[in-house]
Write a protein that holds these residues in place. Structure first.
Motif, mmCIF file in Angstrom:
data_model
loop_
_atom_site.group_PDB
_atom_site.id
_atom_site.type_symbol
_atom_site.label_atom_id
_atom_site.label_comp_id
_atom_site.label_asym_id
_atom_site.label_seq_id
_atom_site.Cartn_x
_atom_site.Cartn_y
_atom_site.Cartn_z
ATOM 1 N N GLU A 223 57.909 1.286 -59.944
ATOM 2 C CA GLU A 223 58.353 1.646 -61.292
ATOM 3 C C GLU A 223 57.494 2.709 -61.976
ATOM 4 N N HIS A 224 56.331 3.022 -61.423
ATOM 5 C CA HIS A 224 55.448 4.026 -62.032
ATOM 6 C C HIS A 224 55.242 5.246 -61.133
ATOM 7 N N THR A 225 56.173 5.481 -60.217
ATOM 8 C CA THR A 225 56.048 6.597 -59.279
ATOM 9 C C THR A 225 57.365 7.361 -59.199
ATOM 10 N N GLU A 226 57.248 8.680 -59.144
ATOM 11 C CA GLU A 226 58.405 9.530 -58.879
ATOM 12 C C GLU A 226 58.049 10.429 -57.709
ATOM 13 N N GLY A 227 59.062 10.845 -56.984
ATOM 14 C CA GLY A 227 58.815 11.692 -55.833
ATOM 15 C C GLY A 227 59.907 12.725 -55.661
ATOM 16 N N TYR A 228 59.539 13.824 -55.030
ATOM 17 C CA TYR A 228 60.453 14.927 -54.744
ATOM 18 C C TYR A 228 60.167 15.404 -53.324
ATOM 19 N N PHE A 229 61.187 15.936 -52.662
ATOM 20 C CA PHE A 229 60.982 16.478 -51.330
ATOM 21 C C PHE A 229 61.854 17.704 -51.131
ATOM 22 N N TYR A 230 61.393 18.544 -50.202
ATOM 23 C CA TYR A 230 62.185 19.693 -49.808
ATOM 24 C C TYR A 230 62.824 19.373 -48.468
ATOM 25 N N PRO A 231 64.144 19.443 -48.378
ATOM 26 C CA PRO A 231 64.805 19.106 -47.109
ATOM 27 C C PRO A 231 64.626 20.221 -46.074
ATOM 28 N N ALA A 232 63.439 20.313 -45.525
ATOM 29 C CA ALA A 232 63.111 21.346 -44.540
ATOM 30 C C ALA A 232 63.620 20.913 -43.167
ATOM 31 N N ALA B 45 60.031 17.749 -38.861
ATOM 32 C CA ALA B 45 59.978 16.298 -38.669
ATOM 33 C C ALA B 45 59.560 15.585 -39.951
ATOM 34 N N HIS B 46 58.702 16.221 -40.724
ATOM 35 C CA HIS B 46 58.189 15.605 -41.955
ATOM 36 C C HIS B 46 58.385 16.587 -43.102
ATOM 37 N N ASN B 47 59.306 16.282 -43.996
ATOM 38 C CA ASN B 47 59.613 17.165 -45.115
ATOM 39 C C ASN B 47 58.427 17.270 -46.074
ATOM 40 N N PRO B 48 58.201 18.451 -46.655
ATOM 41 C CA PRO B 48 57.193 18.569 -47.720
ATOM 42 C C PRO B 48 57.571 17.631 -48.869
ATOM 43 N N GLN B 49 56.573 16.941 -49.413
ATOM 44 C CA GLN B 49 56.815 15.924 -50.446
ATOM 45 C C GLN B 49 55.796 16.024 -51.560
ATOM 46 N N ILE B 50 56.231 15.615 -52.762
ATOM 47 C CA ILE B 50 55.347 15.509 -53.922
ATOM 48 C C ILE B 50 55.610 14.148 -54.560
ATOM 49 N N PHE B 51 54.553 13.400 -54.793
ATOM 50 C CA PHE B 51 54.648 12.114 -55.495
ATOM 51 C C PHE B 51 53.738 12.161 -56.710
ATOM 52 N N ILE B 52 54.190 11.588 -57.820
ATOM 53 C CA ILE B 52 53.364 11.477 -59.021
ATOM 54 C C ILE B 52 53.381 10.014 -59.437
ATOM 55 N N LYS B 53 52.197 9.455 -59.620
ATOM 56 C CA LYS B 53 52.063 8.054 -60.017
ATOM 57 C C LYS B 53 51.314 7.971 -61.331
ATOM 58 N N LYS B 54 51.782 7.070 -62.188
ATOM 59 C CA LYS B 54 51.127 6.806 -63.476
ATOM 60 C C LYS B 54 50.494 5.421 -63.403
ATOM 61 N N ILE B 55 49.257 5.329 -63.857
ATOM 62 C CA ILE B 55 48.559 4.042 -63.915
ATOM 63 C C ILE B 55 48.090 3.832 -65.346
ATOM 64 N N VAL B 56 48.464 2.700 -65.923
ATOM 65 C CA VAL B 56 48.010 2.344 -67.263
ATOM 66 C C VAL B 56 46.685 1.600 -67.104
ATOM 67 N N ILE B 57 45.641 2.138 -67.713
ATOM 68 C CA ILE B 57 44.308 1.540 -67.608
ATOM 69 C C ILE B 57 44.126 0.514 -68.727
ATOM 70 N N PRO B 58 43.802 -0.739 -68.380
ATOM 71 C CA PRO B 58 43.540 -1.739 -69.433
ATOM 72 C C PRO B 58 42.388 -1.275 -70.328
#
Length: 168
Positions: free
Chosen positions: A35-44, A47-60
């Motif tokens: 629920e705190h991650t989004e990702g994008y990829f290029y359909p190249a 064998a392994h598509n280029p990917q970008i992931f962004i994660k948000k962490i709420v610090i107590p």
């Protein structure tokens, strides 16, 4: 890099950020991510598509300090090392930078996972926006890094944080 690449601005309510992603990239379906991650990829055509992931962490509140983003950077750097021999991992660069005027650390490294034929170049940048810490992790086969590292840098440089948008 393809100079005709067109970037589009996306706003992520999930992450409380906006960023520019190349038009030709596709969003990874939410059911594949937490629920705190989004990702994008290029359909190249690889064998392994280029990917970008962004994660948000709420610090107590009790754990908040100015170096939370450095701790995340160090943790992310250690993940590939858990499964690799030292000769399968090389740090290319580590630099202090800014994401939307927030302190950040950029790490670029190459590693050779045992189950992958070609080495992988990972571009990761972690930053802190008040009580939120973010990690952007982008990966590409090392043979294509010269084409994709500038794209990863453009995406990272386009990020705007929106901490006032409600977050869970």
């Amino acid at each position: 890099m393809n100079n005709s690449l067109i970037f589009e601005r996306h706003f992520s309510e999930k992450l409380n950020i906006s960023l520019e992603i190349p038009q030709t990239w596709q969003k990874i379906a939410n059911h594949h991510l937490d629920e705190h991650t989004e990702g994008y990829f290029y359909p190249a055509q690889s064998a392994h598509n280029p990917q970008i992931f962004i994660k948000k962490i709420v610090i107590p509140e009790t754990e908040q300090h100015e170096q939370n983003f450095i701790e995340l950077s160090d943790e992310l750097l250690q993940l590939p090392l858990q499964k690799l021999q030292p000769e399968q991992f090389e740090i290319i660069s580590q630099t202090q930078t800014k994401i939307d005027n927030y302190s950040a650390r950029l790490d670029i490294f190459v590693f050779q996972p045992p189950d992958v034929e070609l080495p992988i170049t990972q571009y990761q940048v972690c930053w802190q926006c008040h009580h939120l810490v973010y990690g952007l992790v982008a990966m590409v086969e090392s043979t294509a890094e010269l084409e994709y590292l500038p794209i990863f840098a453009t995406v990272a440089g386009s990020i705007n944080c929106h901490p006032d948008v409600s977050s869970k």
